[in-house]
Every structure is written in C-alpha cells, then in structure tokens.
Design a protein around this motif. Structure first.
Motif: not given
Ligand code: FES
Length: 184
Positions: A140-164
């Motif tokens: 999943c990392h090779v398939a772009g997992g980091a990009l998905v994570t970054e996009a979700l962080e931007r969309e939700l305005e939280i960091k990994v490990g956080g909650v809205t």
C-alpha cells in the motif's frame, strides 16, 4: 444502511497495466481517496461497531479497569496483555488508565508510558465515531498510501493519530491488513 468498504471500488485508470506511471499513480490515488471519502460519508448515519467502544466517562473507565486488573497478578510480563485488553475495552488508553496500571504493576508511570508509546498499535486519544485507518504496509505504501494519508490530513484538518474537533473522524496508520492484492 452500511456501505461496502472501499477496497474493491478502486479500479486502475484506463489503460493502466502492471507498470504504472507517476501520473497514473496520482490519478489512481485520487480515485481511491474519493471512493474512500464517499464511503466515510455514507457510513455517517451507521457507524461501525468498533466506534461504540470508546469510553470517556471516568467512573466507567475505573470500573472497567477494576474488572480487567482483577484477572492479573501484576507481573511485568503481563503489561502488554493488560494494555491490549484495556484498549480493547475502552477504545484507547486514557492517561488515567495508564496511571492506574502503573499503580497496579508497582512500576513508574514513565515506564508504562514508555512501553505503550513504543508500539504504534496503542492510541492515547479516543477514536472518532468513524475511524479511518490508512494501510502503510509495503504494497500500500508503494501504491501511494502516503499520498492518501496526506490528502486525508488536509481534508480533515488533523494529523495522523488525531481526531476531528467534533469527534466524528479519527485518522490512523496501520500496517498490512492482509489485502495487499487490492493495493494497485
Ligand atoms: S500492505 Fe496494505 S494490505 Fe498489505
């Protein structure tokens, strides 16, 4: 109504073969992200069962802890088992639970925190009603997992490990969930 998880809904961009270009990868990642966000929105009215486990009431936390700790002898080798069971019951490891465990084990609180923070399967804030976990295993990392994570962080305005702030969504990284064949 519960929607299907997004895994099977992400398809390769037109013409994509075993060799995927950078552009294809971005297109695929955005498609998967959109599919995942749609899935998340569709499940707002029907949260997964795991989310109902989160416990924040102090009295209830203490009661659960008493029940759990009564089954252990307080030996060091039991620490991980205790942490796992507490997280399983409460949905996370609240600070007060860690202090209580330290007391029970006759260990410094810093040691309990040290062990708990060493393993990334433990979390210290409650998960949201909708828990989003992005797989960061190799495939999943090779398939772009980091990009998905970054996009979700931007969309939700939280960091990994956080909650809205409204506690609707939490975002976490996990290792392989055994669906590597779906990582494209
Ligand atoms: S690496 Fe993501 S499911 Fe295996």
């Amino acid at each position: 109504m519960t929607s299907s998880p997004p895994a099977s809904g992400c398809s390769s961009p037109a013409g994509a073969s075993a060799t995927v270009s950078g552009e294809d990868l971005i297109e695929l990642t955005v498609a998967c992200l959109n599919h995942m966000l749609r899935y998340v929105k569709e499940t707002v009215a029907d949260p997964p069962e795991i989310c109902s486990k989160v416990m924040k009431d102090s009295a209830k936390i203490k009661e659960q802890l008493r029940e759990i700790l009564a089954r252990y002898r307080g030996e060091r080798v039991e620490l991980i088992l205790i942490l796992e069971e507490v997280q399983e019951r409460l949905g996370y490891l609240p600070k007060e639970a860690l202090l209580e465990i330290a007391d029970f084990m006759h260990m410094p609180a810093a040691s309990i925190f040290g062990v708990a923070t060493f393993y990334n399967r433990f979390r210290f804030t409650p998960i949201g009603r909708h828990a989003i976990r992005v797989c960061m295993g190799t495939a999943c990392h090779v398939a772009g997992g980091a990009l998905v994570t970054e996009a979700l962080e931007r969309e939700l305005e939280i960091k990994v490990g956080g909650v809205t702030p409204d506690e609707e969504f939490s975002l976490d990284r996990i290792a392989c969930v055994g669906c590597c064949v779906l990582a494209r």
